[in-house]
Scaffold this motif. Sequence first.
Motif, PDB file in Angstrom:
ATOM      1  N   GLU A   1     -14.856 -13.597  12.844  1.00  0.00           N
ATOM      2  CA  GLU A   1     -14.374 -13.458  11.587  1.00  0.00           C
ATOM      3  C   GLU A   1     -15.228 -13.245  10.580  1.00  0.00           C
ATOM      4  OE1 GLU A   1     -10.706 -14.709   8.284  1.00  0.00           O
ATOM      5  OE2 GLU A   1     -10.790 -15.702  10.181  1.00  0.00           O
ATOM      6  N   ALA A   2     -16.199 -14.247  10.579  1.00  0.00           N
ATOM      7  CA  ALA A   2     -17.345 -14.399   9.564  1.00  0.00           C
ATOM      8  C   ALA A   2     -18.409 -13.573   9.688  1.00  0.00           C
ATOM      9  CB  ALA A   2     -17.810 -16.090   9.690  1.00  0.00           C
ATOM     10  N   VAL A   3     -18.804 -13.120  10.880  1.00  0.00           N
ATOM     11  CA  VAL A   3     -19.855 -12.294  11.113  1.00  0.00           C
ATOM     12  C   VAL A   3     -19.907 -10.807  10.161  1.00  0.00           C
ATOM     13  CG1 VAL A   3     -21.172 -10.989  12.722  1.00  0.00           C
ATOM     14  CG2 VAL A   3     -20.802 -13.182  13.296  1.00  0.00           C
ATOM     15  N   PRO A   4     -18.907 -10.254  10.359  1.00  0.00           N
ATOM     16  CA  PRO A   4     -18.739  -9.066   9.422  1.00  0.00           C
ATOM     17  C   PRO A   4     -19.007  -9.459   8.026  1.00  0.00           C
ATOM     18  CG  PRO A   4     -16.739  -9.232  10.976  1.00  0.00           C
ATOM     19  CD  PRO A   4     -17.480 -10.382  11.264  1.00  0.00           C
ATOM     20  N   ILE A   5     -18.532 -10.369   7.334  1.00  0.00           N
ATOM     21  CA  ILE A   5     -18.611 -11.053   6.052  1.00  0.00           C
ATOM     22  C   ILE A   5     -20.214 -11.106   5.816  1.00  0.00           C
ATOM     23  CG2 ILE A   5     -17.921 -12.840   4.215  1.00  0.00           C
ATOM     24  CD1 ILE A   5     -15.350 -13.048   5.744  1.00  0.00           C
ATOM     25  N   TRP A   6     -20.605 -11.809   6.887  1.00  0.00           N
ATOM     26  CA  TRP A   6     -22.282 -12.345   6.503  1.00  0.00           C
ATOM     27  C   TRP A   6     -23.198 -10.912   6.636  1.00  0.00           C
ATOM     28  CZ3 TRP A   6     -26.304 -10.987   9.989  1.00  0.00           C
ATOM     29  CH2 TRP A   6     -27.465 -11.627   9.550  1.00  0.00           C
ATOM     30  N   ARG A   7     -22.910  -9.973   7.451  1.00  0.00           N
ATOM     31  CA  ARG A   7     -23.389  -8.802   7.672  1.00  0.00           C
ATOM     32  C   ARG A   7     -23.547  -8.031   6.349  1.00  0.00           C
ATOM     33  NH1 ARG A   7     -24.904  -7.217  12.985  1.00  0.00           N
ATOM     34  NH2 ARG A   7     -23.521  -8.314  14.575  1.00  0.00           N
ATOM     35  N   HIS A   8     -22.148  -7.991   5.830  1.00  0.00           N
ATOM     36  CA  HIS A   8     -22.204  -7.319   4.596  1.00  0.00           C
ATOM     37  C   HIS A   8     -22.875  -7.827   3.396  1.00  0.00           C
ATOM     38  CE1 HIS A   8     -20.226  -4.563   1.688  1.00  0.00           C
ATOM     39  NE2 HIS A   8     -20.060  -5.655   0.989  1.00  0.00           N
ATOM     40  N   LEU A   9     -22.854  -9.169   3.280  1.00  0.00           N
ATOM     41  CA  LEU A   9     -23.404  -9.725   2.066  1.00  0.00           C
ATOM     42  C   LEU A   9     -24.922  -9.693   2.193  1.00  0.00           C
ATOM     43  CD1 LEU A   9     -23.398 -11.016  -0.681  1.00  0.00           C
ATOM     44  CD2 LEU A   9     -22.910 -13.196   0.448  1.00  0.00           C
ATOM     45  N   HIS A  10     -25.335 -10.004   3.571  1.00  0.00           N
ATOM     46  CA  HIS A  10     -26.884 -10.177   3.932  1.00  0.00           C
ATOM     47  C   HIS A  10     -27.414  -8.730   3.597  1.00  0.00           C
ATOM     48  CE1 HIS A  10     -30.285 -10.631   6.574  1.00  0.00           C
ATOM     49  NE2 HIS A  10     -29.966 -11.879   6.357  1.00  0.00           N
ATOM     50  N   ALA A  11     -26.759  -7.907   4.202  1.00  0.00           N
ATOM     51  CA  ALA A  11     -27.360  -6.458   3.836  1.00  0.00           C
ATOM     52  C   ALA A  11     -27.534  -6.258   2.532  1.00  0.00           C
ATOM     53  CB  ALA A  11     -26.454  -5.302   4.310  1.00  0.00           C
ATOM     54  N   ALA A  12     -26.610  -6.293   1.634  1.00  0.00           N
ATOM     55  CA  ALA A  12     -26.558  -6.122   0.047  1.00  0.00           C
ATOM     56  C   ALA A  12     -27.428  -6.866  -0.566  1.00  0.00           C
ATOM     57  CB  ALA A  12     -25.087  -6.718  -0.374  1.00  0.00           C
ATOM     58  N   ILE A  13     -27.765  -8.328  -0.011  1.00  0.00           N
ATOM     59  CA  ILE A  13     -28.777  -9.220  -0.686  1.00  0.00           C
ATOM     60  C   ILE A  13     -30.259  -8.344  -0.309  1.00  0.00           C
ATOM     61  CG2 ILE A  13     -29.946 -11.314  -0.292  1.00  0.00           C
ATOM     62  CD1 ILE A  13     -26.957 -12.595  -0.326  1.00  0.00           C
ATOM     63  N   GLU A  14     -30.317  -8.127   1.036  1.00  0.00           N
ATOM     64  CA  GLU A  14     -31.746  -7.494   1.350  1.00  0.00           C
ATOM     65  C   GLU A  14     -32.319  -6.240   0.532  1.00  0.00           C
ATOM     66  OE1 GLU A  14     -32.179  -6.736   5.513  1.00  0.00           O
ATOM     67  OE2 GLU A  14     -32.636  -8.845   5.724  1.00  0.00           O
ATOM     68  N   THR A  15     -31.153  -5.472  -0.079  1.00  0.00           N
ATOM     69  CA  THR A  15     -31.394  -4.154  -0.807  1.00  0.00           C
ATOM     70  C   THR A  15     -31.996  -4.677  -1.955  1.00  0.00           C
ATOM     71  OG1 THR A  15     -29.261  -4.157  -1.652  1.00  0.00           O
ATOM     72  CG2 THR A  15     -29.611  -2.985   0.454  1.00  0.00           C
ATOM     73  N   THR A  16     -31.829  -6.047  -2.439  1.00  0.00           N
ATOM     74  CA  THR A  16     -32.383  -6.361  -3.705  1.00  0.00           C
ATOM     75  C   THR A  16     -33.729  -7.046  -3.573  1.00  0.00           C
ATOM     76  OG1 THR A  16     -31.584  -8.800  -3.578  1.00  0.00           O
ATOM     77  CG2 THR A  16     -30.090  -7.014  -4.549  1.00  0.00           C
ATOM     78  N   LEU A  17     -34.158  -7.093  -2.252  1.00  0.00           N
ATOM     79  CA  LEU A  17     -35.487  -7.585  -2.219  1.00  0.00           C
ATOM     80  C   LEU A  17     -36.502  -6.556  -2.049  1.00  0.00           C
ATOM     81  CD1 LEU A  17     -34.490 -10.676   0.237  1.00  0.00           C
ATOM     82  CD2 LEU A  17     -35.127 -10.804  -2.260  1.00  0.00           C
ATOM     83  N   SER A  18     -37.866  -6.551  -2.189  1.00  0.00           N
ATOM     84  CA  SER A  18     -38.771  -5.588  -2.130  1.00  0.00           C
ATOM     85  C   SER A  18     -39.317  -5.816  -0.733  1.00  0.00           C
ATOM     86  CB  SER A  18     -40.135  -5.932  -2.927  1.00  0.00           C
ATOM     87  OG  SER A  18     -40.666  -7.068  -2.955  1.00  0.00           O
ATOM     88  N   ASP A  19     -39.557  -6.794  -0.164  1.00  0.00           N
ATOM     89  CA  ASP A  19     -39.918  -6.720   1.208  1.00  0.00           C
ATOM     90  C   ASP A  19     -39.272  -7.862   2.098  1.00  0.00           C
ATOM     91  OD1 ASP A  19     -41.013  -6.942   3.674  1.00  0.00           O
ATOM     92  OD2 ASP A  19     -43.193  -6.581   2.892  1.00  0.00           O
ATOM     93  N   PRO A  20     -38.013  -7.875   2.558  1.00  0.00           N
ATOM     94  CA  PRO A  20     -37.223  -8.996   3.079  1.00  0.00           C
ATOM     95  C   PRO A  20     -38.061  -9.470   4.463  1.00  0.00           C
ATOM     96  CG  PRO A  20     -35.945  -6.990   3.129  1.00  0.00           C
ATOM     97  CD  PRO A  20     -37.245  -6.853   2.361  1.00  0.00           C
ATOM     98  N   ASP A  21     -38.650  -8.601   5.209  1.00  0.00           N
ATOM     99  CA  ASP A  21     -39.233  -9.104   6.322  1.00  0.00           C
ATOM    100  C   ASP A  21     -40.511  -9.995   6.011  1.00  0.00           C
ATOM    101  OD1 ASP A  21     -37.500  -7.878   8.249  1.00  0.00           O
ATOM    102  OD2 ASP A  21     -38.856  -6.075   8.206  1.00  0.00           O
TER     103      ASP A  21
END
Length: 155
Positions: free
Chosen positions: A116-136
């Motif tokens: 149940e939690a993984v799709p929630i994590w994936r969605h928020l994680h992807a959204a946060i990564e888009t705010t970062l210039s170089d997440p890797d």
Amino acid sequence: MHAPDKAAFETTLLVRDTCLCLHAQRAARALARRFDVALKPAGITSGQFSLLMSLNRPEPPNLGSVAALLAMDRTTLTANLKPLERRRLVETTTDPTDRRTRLLRLTPAGRAVLAEAVPIWRHLHAAIETTLSDPDHLRSELNLLSGSDSQDGAG
């Protein structure tokens, strides 16, 4: 003996503006709050998500390896496991090859919560990564600071 220098206000400003520890702690708390809010419908916190995810392995890990992965001391990990054990999301067993070692295993209920939690994590994680210039690059630098080169099992 040399008397310690008084901490001048300028030092306070320097620490506020440049201290890597302070900035990492602030960022960690802010991220944890965002994930705590998002994961609330799954009934877990961000810390519990990371802990449950660290147990999501083909073979149950021992307490020491999970503590090392999560950069926790064993006592803190044991305290964090208690509510998950009470909810029957995790079970602790004795290693049959070494009776001194405790093994940690996700229960079917624990796997269901993760599912149940993984799709929630994936969605928020992807959204946060888009705010970062170089997440890797950020991940690489954080791993360097934490002394961690392991990529398995943490959330």
